[in-house]
Design a protein around this motif. Structure first.
Motif, PDB file in Angstrom:
ATOM      1  N   TYR A   1     -36.071  -2.695 147.309  1.00  0.00           N
ATOM      2  CA  TYR A   1     -35.003  -1.845 146.790  1.00  0.00           C
ATOM      3  C   TYR A   1     -34.301  -2.448 145.579  1.00  0.00           C
ATOM      4  O   TYR A   1     -33.508  -1.780 144.935  1.00  0.00           O
ATOM      5  CB  TYR A   1     -33.992  -1.530 147.896  1.00  0.00           C
ATOM      6  CG  TYR A   1     -34.483  -0.470 148.831  1.00  0.00           C
ATOM      7  CD1 TYR A   1     -34.248   0.870 148.574  1.00  0.00           C
ATOM      8  CD2 TYR A   1     -35.241  -0.805 149.946  1.00  0.00           C
ATOM      9  CE1 TYR A   1     -34.719   1.854 149.406  1.00  0.00           C
ATOM     10  CE2 TYR A   1     -35.728   0.172 150.797  1.00  0.00           C
ATOM     11  CZ  TYR A   1     -35.457   1.501 150.529  1.00  0.00           C
ATOM     12  OH  TYR A   1     -35.940   2.476 151.352  1.00  0.00           O
ATOM     13  N   THR A   2     -34.597  -3.695 145.256  1.00  0.00           N
ATOM     14  CA  THR A   2     -33.967  -4.314 144.093  1.00  0.00           C
ATOM     15  C   THR A   2     -34.300  -3.555 142.815  1.00  0.00           C
ATOM     16  O   THR A   2     -33.428  -3.273 141.993  1.00  0.00           O
ATOM     17  CB  THR A   2     -34.409  -5.785 143.951  1.00  0.00           C
ATOM     18  OG1 THR A   2     -34.032  -6.495 145.136  1.00  0.00           O
ATOM     19  CG2 THR A   2     -33.738  -6.428 142.744  1.00  0.00           C
ATOM     20  N   LYS A   3     -35.572  -3.190 142.657  1.00  0.00           N
ATOM     21  CA  LYS A   3     -35.962  -2.472 141.433  1.00  0.00           C
ATOM     22  C   LYS A   3     -35.309  -1.096 141.382  1.00  0.00           C
ATOM     23  O   LYS A   3     -34.943  -0.612 140.297  1.00  0.00           O
ATOM     24  CB  LYS A   3     -37.476  -2.358 141.330  1.00  0.00           C
ATOM     25  CG  LYS A   3     -38.145  -1.528 142.404  1.00  0.00           C
ATOM     26  CD  LYS A   3     -39.651  -1.443 142.157  1.00  0.00           C
ATOM     27  CE  LYS A   3     -40.340  -0.608 143.234  1.00  0.00           C
ATOM     28  NZ  LYS A   3     -41.795  -0.511 142.999  1.00  0.00           N
ATOM     29  N   TYR A   4     -35.144  -0.430 142.540  1.00  0.00           N
ATOM     30  CA  TYR A   4     -34.474   0.865 142.549  1.00  0.00           C
ATOM     31  C   TYR A   4     -33.021   0.710 142.108  1.00  0.00           C
ATOM     32  O   TYR A   4     -32.487   1.527 141.361  1.00  0.00           O
ATOM     33  CB  TYR A   4     -34.528   1.491 143.952  1.00  0.00           C
ATOM     34  CG  TYR A   4     -35.899   1.891 144.413  1.00  0.00           C
ATOM     35  CD1 TYR A   4     -36.886   2.274 143.514  1.00  0.00           C
ATOM     36  CD2 TYR A   4     -36.219   1.911 145.767  1.00  0.00           C
ATOM     37  CE1 TYR A   4     -38.144   2.657 143.948  1.00  0.00           C
ATOM     38  CE2 TYR A   4     -37.471   2.289 146.215  1.00  0.00           C
ATOM     39  CZ  TYR A   4     -38.429   2.656 145.299  1.00  0.00           C
ATOM     40  OH  TYR A   4     -39.676   3.041 145.730  1.00  0.00           O
ATOM     41  N   VAL A   6     -31.805  -1.614 140.192  1.00  0.00           N
ATOM     42  CA  VAL A   6     -31.793  -1.920 138.754  1.00  0.00           C
ATOM     43  C   VAL A   6     -31.947  -0.635 137.940  1.00  0.00           C
ATOM     44  O   VAL A   6     -31.218  -0.412 136.966  1.00  0.00           O
ATOM     45  CB  VAL A   6     -32.900  -2.937 138.395  1.00  0.00           C
ATOM     46  CG1 VAL A   6     -33.060  -3.056 136.881  1.00  0.00           C
ATOM     47  CG2 VAL A   6     -32.577  -4.303 138.994  1.00  0.00           C
ATOM     48  N   VAL A   7     -32.902   0.231 138.326  1.00  0.00           N
ATOM     49  CA  VAL A   7     -33.092   1.504 137.629  1.00  0.00           C
ATOM     50  C   VAL A   7     -31.809   2.326 137.685  1.00  0.00           C
ATOM     51  O   VAL A   7     -31.331   2.848 136.661  1.00  0.00           O
ATOM     52  CB  VAL A   7     -34.260   2.300 138.237  1.00  0.00           C
ATOM     53  CG1 VAL A   7     -34.298   3.724 137.682  1.00  0.00           C
ATOM     54  CG2 VAL A   7     -35.580   1.606 137.958  1.00  0.00           C
ATOM     55  N   ARG A   9     -28.639   1.332 138.379  1.00  0.00           N
ATOM     56  CA  ARG A   9     -27.465   0.715 137.754  1.00  0.00           C
ATOM     57  C   ARG A   9     -27.568   0.711 136.232  1.00  0.00           C
ATOM     58  O   ARG A   9     -26.587   0.978 135.534  1.00  0.00           O
ATOM     59  CB  ARG A   9     -27.299  -0.731 138.276  1.00  0.00           C
ATOM     60  CG  ARG A   9     -25.962  -1.347 137.915  1.00  0.00           C
ATOM     61  CD  ARG A   9     -24.837  -0.659 138.675  1.00  0.00           C
ATOM     62  NE  ARG A   9     -23.527  -1.085 138.191  1.00  0.00           N
ATOM     63  CZ  ARG A   9     -22.837  -0.453 137.250  1.00  0.00           C
ATOM     64  NH1 ARG A   9     -23.332   0.626 136.682  1.00  0.00           N
ATOM     65  NH2 ARG A   9     -21.650  -0.869 136.867  1.00  0.00           N
ATOM     66  N   PHE A  10     -28.749   0.409 135.708  1.00  0.00           N
ATOM     67  CA  PHE A  10     -28.912   0.375 134.259  1.00  0.00           C
ATOM     68  C   PHE A  10     -28.791   1.774 133.658  1.00  0.00           C
ATOM     69  O   PHE A  10     -28.246   1.944 132.570  1.00  0.00           O
ATOM     70  CB  PHE A  10     -30.257  -0.252 133.883  1.00  0.00           C
ATOM     71  CG  PHE A  10     -30.257  -1.750 133.902  1.00  0.00           C
ATOM     72  CD1 PHE A  10     -29.337  -2.462 134.649  1.00  0.00           C
ATOM     73  CD2 PHE A  10     -31.183  -2.460 133.163  1.00  0.00           C
ATOM     74  CE1 PHE A  10     -29.336  -3.838 134.677  1.00  0.00           C
ATOM     75  CE2 PHE A  10     -31.197  -3.853 133.169  1.00  0.00           C
ATOM     76  CZ  PHE A  10     -30.275  -4.538 133.933  1.00  0.00           C
ATOM     77  N   THR A  11     -29.322   2.769 134.359  1.00  0.00           N
ATOM     78  CA  THR A  11     -29.194   4.148 133.875  1.00  0.00           C
ATOM     79  C   THR A  11     -27.733   4.558 133.836  1.00  0.00           C
ATOM     80  O   THR A  11     -27.243   5.097 132.836  1.00  0.00           O
ATOM     81  CB  THR A  11     -29.980   5.119 134.770  1.00  0.00           C
ATOM     82  OG1 THR A  11     -31.353   4.734 134.800  1.00  0.00           O
ATOM     83  CG2 THR A  11     -29.861   6.545 134.259  1.00  0.00           C
ATOM     84  N   CYS A  12     -27.033   4.297 134.930  1.00  0.00           N
ATOM     85  CA  CYS A  12     -25.618   4.650 135.020  1.00  0.00           C
ATOM     86  C   CYS A  12     -24.796   3.922 133.942  1.00  0.00           C
ATOM     87  O   CYS A  12     -23.970   4.523 133.256  1.00  0.00           O
ATOM     88  CB  CYS A  12     -25.100   4.298 136.410  1.00  0.00           C
ATOM     89  SG  CYS A  12     -23.351   4.641 136.660  1.00  0.00           S
ATOM     90  N   ILE A 288     -37.913   7.717 139.951  1.00  0.00           N
ATOM     91  CA  ILE A 288     -37.331   8.934 139.372  1.00  0.00           C
ATOM     92  C   ILE A 288     -36.082   9.347 140.130  1.00  0.00           C
ATOM     93  O   ILE A 288     -35.085   9.779 139.536  1.00  0.00           O
ATOM     94  CB  ILE A 288     -38.365  10.081 139.365  1.00  0.00           C
ATOM     95  CG1 ILE A 288     -39.410   9.830 138.285  1.00  0.00           C
ATOM     96  CG2 ILE A 288     -37.685  11.419 139.111  1.00  0.00           C
ATOM     97  CD1 ILE A 288     -40.384  10.958 138.077  1.00  0.00           C
ATOM     98  N   MET A 289     -36.105   9.239 141.456  1.00  0.00           N
ATOM     99  CA  MET A 289     -34.926   9.602 142.246  1.00  0.00           C
ATOM    100  C   MET A 289     -33.724   8.773 141.830  1.00  0.00           C
ATOM    101  O   MET A 289     -32.613   9.301 141.644  1.00  0.00           O
ATOM    102  CB  MET A 289     -35.206   9.411 143.734  1.00  0.00           C
ATOM    103  CG  MET A 289     -34.004   9.667 144.612  1.00  0.00           C
ATOM    104  SD  MET A 289     -34.392   9.517 146.374  1.00  0.00           S
ATOM    105  CE  MET A 289     -32.760   9.744 147.086  1.00  0.00           C
ATOM    106  N   TYR A 290     -33.917   7.471 141.628  1.00  0.00           N
ATOM    107  CA  TYR A 290     -32.792   6.593 141.311  1.00  0.00           C
ATOM    108  C   TYR A 290     -32.396   6.704 139.836  1.00  0.00           C
ATOM    109  O   TYR A 290     -31.237   6.465 139.478  1.00  0.00           O
ATOM    110  CB  TYR A 290     -33.127   5.162 141.725  1.00  0.00           C
ATOM    111  CG  TYR A 290     -33.247   5.075 143.225  1.00  0.00           C
ATOM    112  CD1 TYR A 290     -32.116   4.910 144.011  1.00  0.00           C
ATOM    113  CD2 TYR A 290     -34.472   5.250 143.866  1.00  0.00           C
ATOM    114  CE1 TYR A 290     -32.200   4.884 145.400  1.00  0.00           C
ATOM    115  CE2 TYR A 290     -34.573   5.228 145.244  1.00  0.00           C
ATOM    116  CZ  TYR A 290     -33.445   5.048 146.006  1.00  0.00           C
ATOM    117  OH  TYR A 290     -33.527   5.045 147.381  1.00  0.00           O
ATOM    118  N   PHE A 291     -33.335   7.104 138.987  1.00  0.00           N
ATOM    119  CA  PHE A 291     -32.998   7.437 137.604  1.00  0.00           C
ATOM    120  C   PHE A 291     -32.082   8.649 137.579  1.00  0.00           C
ATOM    121  O   PHE A 291     -31.046   8.661 136.894  1.00  0.00           O
ATOM    122  CB  PHE A 291     -34.283   7.704 136.812  1.00  0.00           C
ATOM    123  CG  PHE A 291     -34.062   8.365 135.487  1.00  0.00           C
ATOM    124  CD1 PHE A 291     -33.469   7.674 134.439  1.00  0.00           C
ATOM    125  CD2 PHE A 291     -34.447   9.685 135.284  1.00  0.00           C
ATOM    126  CE1 PHE A 291     -33.256   8.297 133.201  1.00  0.00           C
ATOM    127  CE2 PHE A 291     -34.251  10.304 134.061  1.00  0.00           C
ATOM    128  CZ  PHE A 291     -33.650   9.618 133.021  1.00  0.00           C
TER     129      PHE A 291
END
Length: 336
Positions: A1-4, A6-7, A9-12, A288-291
């Motif tokens: 879940y770390t990569k999710y 990151v996706v 948090r960085f998008t936000c 994509i969901m976390y983006f």
């Protein structure tokens, strides 16, 4: 879940203005268009090989023939399957739709329709994904509804027309039983998820254990998979996370007075709605969901309003959870 994380948090964190939000939408559409071109070329490649050397996906030739397909495209990595590949095009379409209506001029609308929306819709069709094609059709319906001042009467009318269109659709898209057992297998996996949560409502069978429990496949339904593996509390948290995202966007659309800003918020909302429709037929816990969650959180922050989760919100999420469980429970009982 770390990569999710990151996706997400960085998008936000990258969204501090509405211009940033629109920029994220542009980037996503460009990605989807590149993949759409790849998919269309793959479809017509006599060798049946895509840019990454991938072959066509599995297909029930007899059923797919009803919608005129002889093959189904896929990509690689997290999109190594028609259903998950189709999600890219389904969720990118709402960002393209915003150029198909006023205040955009007619010439630009025609260009957007032919060079953006049409390739995305065509690539979605070439995946041959039941859920993906239905979700893409739902996106088109949402776009049409969003163009009108929708009254209750109009909403009922659109619902009736949609139901009629579904009944006229090819059996490949609507049948829950097919010659190869693909649709039946999906319902079997849904039934297993119900079995898991009924055995342990509080904790489920443990995260990541769905395929081990069934001995075959995962749920092919994101919410059922979350419920089966993490119990009702896990499903509640999953729904609440999405609910808060939609709540923030709804607050933003009420607060903004700029048409372009409202269209951007609406596009994000429709993209996540399309993702969730697709998730009814495919297990979709991907980047994509976390983006999209990152876009929702970033967009909510632009209004300067605090998105809280109160007792009323708790009850709404609980009603959604119970309704979801009962719907699929009844459906599975009637199916068997």
């Amino acid at each position: 879940y770390t990569k999710y994380w990151v996706v997400y948090r960085f998008t936000c964190a990258s969204i501090s203005t509405y211009k940033d939000l629109r920029g994220a939408g542009y980037a996503f559409v460009v990605l989807a268009l590149v993949l759409a071109i790849e998919g269309i070329q793959h479809t017509f490649n006599p060798m049946g090989v895509g840019w990454a050397g991938q072959s066509f996906a599995w297909i029930d030739a007899e059923s797919a023939k009803s919608i005129g397909l002889a093959s189904r495209i896929r990509w690689v990595g997290i999109f190594d399957g028609p259903g998950v590949f189709c999600v890219v095009f389904t969720t990118a379409l709402p960002f393209a739709f915003r150029y198909l209506a006023p205040p955009v001029g007619i010439p630009l609308r025609l260009i957007a329709a032919t060079t953006i929306a049409a390739p995305l819709a065509l690539a979605a069709y070439y995946t041959g994904s039941r859920g993906g094609i239905l979700a893409t059709a739902a996106m088109a319906g949402m776009f049409i509804i969003s163009r009108f001042q929708v009254s209750v009467k109009r909403l009922i009318l659109f619902g009736v027309l949609g139901f009629a269109a579904l009944n006229l659709a090819p059996s490949y898209l609507t049948e829950t039983k097919d010659s190869q057992g693909s649709a039946q297998g999906r319902v079997d996996m849904w039934a297993k998820g119900m079995e898991m949560v009924q055995q342990n409502p509080a904790f489920g069978i443990g995260r990541g254990n769905y395929a081990r429990y069934t001995g075959r496949l995962v749920a092919h339904n994101s919410a059922i998979e979350a419920m089966g593996e993490m119990g009702f509390p896990g499903l509640f948290a999953w729904i609440a996370m999405l609910y808060l995202g939609f709540k923030g966007l709804a607050m933003g659309m009420r607060a903004t007075t700029e048409p372009a800003d409202r269209e951007s918020l609406l596009a994000v909302s429709m993209a996540m709605a399309g993702y969730l429709v697709s998730s009814l037929f495919v297990s979709l816990e991907t980047e994509i969901m976390y983006f999209l969650l990152g876009l929702m959180a970033g967009a909510s922050r632009l209004t300067g309003l605090q998105v809280s989760f109160g007792w009323r919100d708790f009850k709404i999420v609980a009603v959604i959870l119970v309704s979801f469980f009962l719907f699929f429970k009844i459906y599975i009982i009637r199916y068997y």
